[in-house]
Every structure is written in C-alpha cells, then in structure tokens.
Design a protein around this motif. Structure first.
Motif, PDB file in Angstrom:
ATOM      1  N   ILE A 183       0.842  -1.190   0.000  1.00 23.00           N
ATOM      2  CA  ILE A 183       0.000   0.000   0.000  1.00 23.00           C
ATOM      3  C   ILE A 183       0.875   1.238   0.000  1.00 23.00           C
ATOM      4  CG2 ILE A 183      -1.927  -1.129   1.185  1.00 23.00           C
ATOM      5  CD1 ILE A 183      -0.933   0.170   3.783  1.00 23.00           C
ATOM      6  N   GLU A 184       0.273   2.402  -0.298  1.00 15.12           N
ATOM      7  CA  GLU A 184       1.018   3.661  -0.303  1.00 15.12           C
ATOM      8  C   GLU A 184       1.230   4.194   1.112  1.00 15.12           C
ATOM      9  OE1 GLU A 184       2.453   5.169  -2.837  1.00 15.12           O
ATOM     10  OE2 GLU A 184       1.816   3.553  -4.181  1.00 15.12           O
ATOM     11  N   ALA A 185       0.230   4.042   1.957  1.00 16.86           N
ATOM     12  CA  ALA A 185       0.312   4.591   3.312  1.00 16.86           C
ATOM     13  C   ALA A 185       1.426   3.923   4.102  1.00 16.86           C
ATOM     14  CB  ALA A 185      -1.022   4.406   4.032  1.00 16.86           C
ATOM     15  N   ARG A 186       2.088   4.717   4.946  1.00 18.97           N
ATOM     16  CA  ARG A 186       3.070   4.169   5.869  1.00 18.97           C
ATOM     17  C   ARG A 186       3.182   5.088   7.076  1.00 18.97           C
ATOM     18  NH1 ARG A 186       8.267   2.836   3.404  1.00 18.97           N
ATOM     19  NH2 ARG A 186       7.380   3.046   1.328  1.00 18.97           N
ATOM     20  N   THR A 231      -3.471   3.474   8.600  1.00 17.25           N
ATOM     21  CA  THR A 231      -3.913   4.862   8.788  1.00 17.25           C
ATOM     22  C   THR A 231      -4.577   5.085  10.127  1.00 17.25           C
ATOM     23  OG1 THR A 231      -6.010   4.366   7.633  1.00 17.25           O
ATOM     24  CG2 THR A 231      -4.190   5.267   6.318  1.00 17.25           C
ATOM     25  N   ALA A 232      -4.999   4.019  10.801  1.00 17.06           N
ATOM     26  CA  ALA A 232      -5.575   4.166  12.129  1.00 17.06           C
ATOM     27  C   ALA A 232      -4.533   4.602  13.151  1.00 17.06           C
ATOM     28  CB  ALA A 232      -6.214   2.857  12.577  1.00 17.06           C
ATOM     29  N   ILE A 269      -1.522 -10.181  13.707  1.00 13.72           N
ATOM     30  CA  ILE A 269      -1.801  -9.772  12.334  1.00 13.72           C
ATOM     31  C   ILE A 269      -0.662  -8.915  11.820  1.00 13.72           C
ATOM     32  CG2 ILE A 269      -3.378  -8.481  10.856  1.00 13.72           C
ATOM     33  CD1 ILE A 269      -4.491 -11.154  11.915  1.00 13.72           C
ATOM     34  N   THR A 270      -0.204  -9.234  10.605  1.00 16.97           N
ATOM     35  CA  THR A 270       0.848  -8.469   9.953  1.00 16.97           C
ATOM     36  C   THR A 270       0.397  -8.152   8.523  1.00 16.97           C
ATOM     37  OG1 THR A 270       3.229  -8.425   9.503  1.00 16.97           O
ATOM     38  CG2 THR A 270       2.086 -10.531   9.152  1.00 16.97           C
ATOM     39  N   HIS A 271       1.318  -7.700   7.662  1.00 18.34           N
ATOM     40  CA  HIS A 271       0.955  -7.333   6.290  1.00 18.34           C
ATOM     41  C   HIS A 271      -0.259  -6.396   6.316  1.00 18.34           C
ATOM     42  CE1 HIS A 271      -0.258  -7.912   2.030  1.00 18.34           C
ATOM     43  NE2 HIS A 271       1.052  -7.998   1.863  1.00 18.34           N
ATOM     44  N   CYS A 272      -0.123  -5.328   7.087  1.00 19.53           N
ATOM     45  CA  CYS A 272      -1.268  -4.470   7.391  1.00 19.53           C
ATOM     46  C   CYS A 272      -1.668  -3.589   6.210  1.00 19.53           C
ATOM     47  CB  CYS A 272      -0.951  -3.598   8.605  1.00 19.53           C
ATOM     48  SG  CYS A 272      -0.610  -4.579  10.081  1.00 19.53           S
ATOM     49  N   GLY A 273      -2.968  -3.500   5.983  1.00 13.81           N
ATOM     50  CA  GLY A 273      -3.512  -2.677   4.928  1.00 13.81           C
ATOM     51  C   GLY A 273      -3.806  -1.265   5.397  1.00 13.81           C
ATOM     52  N   THR A 274      -4.390  -0.494   4.502  1.00 17.37           N
ATOM     53  CA  THR A 274      -4.646   0.922   4.776  1.00 17.37           C
ATOM     54  C   THR A 274      -5.517   1.118   6.005  1.00 17.37           C
ATOM     55  OG1 THR A 274      -4.454   1.378   2.413  1.00 17.37           O
ATOM     56  CG2 THR A 274      -5.543   3.048   3.767  1.00 17.37           C
ATOM     57  N   GLN A 275      -6.482   0.250   6.199  1.00 16.76           N
ATOM     58  CA  GLN A 275      -7.407   0.382   7.322  1.00 16.76           C
ATOM     59  C   GLN A 275      -6.671   0.357   8.663  1.00 16.76           C
ATOM     60  OE1 GLN A 275     -10.482  -2.560   7.064  1.00 16.76           O
ATOM     61  NE2 GLN A 275     -11.913  -1.452   8.367  1.00 16.76           N
TER      62      GLN A 275
END
Length: 210
Positions: free
Chosen positions: A12-15, A207-208, A198-204
């Motif tokens: 994803i783009e977010a980091r 961004t939290a 949980i790893t490989h985290c997505g935008t949800q």
C-alpha cells in the motif's frame, strides 16, 4: 522461538513509523535465524542481513523485490516462485515443496498451500522450534489442509489487508485476494489456537495509527 517483526506494511502507499516497511518476519532459535519474505522496501538492507536462510511465501513485489540484487544467504522458495524470480542474482537456491518439512538449524518449516493469487501462487508456513509451533501466512484467502496447518500451534500470524470488508474475488472456480481478519480469527477459534497476530497491514490498520 523468538519472533521479530522487521516490517508489517502491505503493498500500500500509506506508511507510518509503526508500519514503515514491507512485511518481514525474523524467526530465531538457538543462535540460528530464518527470515521470511523480502519485499522491495528492503532492497538496500537485505544484503547485510545476518541470517541462515531467507524463505519466500510468494512472488509478489512486496515479498521478493528486496532480492533483486541478490541475497546474503540461501533462499528457499517454491518452483512457482522461482519461475518468476529466476532472473534475480541469487546464488544459493533451494526448492520448497508443500508438506515436506525443511530443517534449517533447529527450525523446522513446512509449507502449506493457500489461495491468494493465480499469477503468484502462495504458501503459508508451519514453523516449529523446540516444542513450539506457529503458523505464518501474510497473504491468503484460505488455507488448504487448514486443520493440519493449525493443529496444536501456539500462535497464528496472518493477513491484515482488511479487517472486516471482503477483499476476495473469484476467477473461475478459484478465489484470489485477502481473507478479512475476522474470518481468520474464526479459523483460530475453531482450531483452538490461543493467540493470533496480524501483519501485512492494509490501509485500514496503517492509517488508524496516524
């Protein structure tokens, strides 16, 4: 068994500082170290890793592109993954065969087929060190032979691409994408797994943290 999450961000783009680089897990036991996956974020760092082996789940860029300039140790991957990354200048190559345990030092790794991608078929790994076993798979829709994969494990480490929103598509009779975290927790409950991470985290998730 010592687990170190070097990276936890999906493709994803977010980091954020908490989720800065592509997902990488380090597994240590009795002075030996195995690293799982090596995405593009790690291209400049991976050559300096002090590891006995790098084990790959599948050939998507956020899991293998950190090896484009080679590897400092042996690399283990399925035949399907080697077909995709065969051009990478990796000197020591070993083939992962599902349900055939591999021993690296005192760490035993057994691959289980999972559904995730048609172009880059993936596996998850049951990892055993001493009398402790875990199951690790950062990208999946479901696990083949799930009962055997999750039997008597101390922890499940899974896919954080989506928490509850379905992220699954159908291609003919096959499913691709990512199982929601809620679905994976249900698998763990059914199998009696006491702990899930949980790893490989997505935008949800990423961004939290902002």
């Amino acid at each position: 068994m010592k687990l170190l999450f070097l990276g936890t961000r999906g493709n994803i783009e977010a980091r954020t500082p908490q989720h800065f680089r592509h997902t990488v897990l380090s597994v240590g036991h009795q002075g030996r170290r195995v690293i799982i996956d090596c995405g593009g974020d790690w291209l400049m760092e991976s050559r300096h890793w002090d590891a006995d082996a790098i084990v790959i789940t599948h050939a998507h860029p956020d899991h293998v592109d950190g090896l484009k300039r080679g590897a400092p140790c042996p690399v283990f991957a399925t035949r399907e993954t080697w077909k995709i990354i065969g051009r990478f200048p990796i000197e020591q190559r070993f083939i992962v065969r599902p349900r055939r345990p591999m021993r690296i030092g005192g760490i035993t790794i057994e691959a289980f087929g999972v559904e995730h991608s048609l172009r880059a078929p993936a596996v998850g790994y049951r990892i055993t060190a001493g009398d402790v076993a875990i199951f690790y798979c950062p990208d999946l829709v479901y696990i083949h032979r799930r009962q055997a994969a999750l039997m008597a494990i101390a922890a499940y480490i899974g896919d954080g691409a989506t928490i509850s929103r379905p992220f699954v598509r159908r291609r003919g009779r096959r499913l691709i994408g990512h199982a929601p975290v809620g679905t994976q927790l249900a698998w763990c409950q059914t199998a009696g797994v006491p702990r899930a991470m949980i790893t490989h985290c997505g935008t949800q998730i990423v961004t939290a943290d902002r």
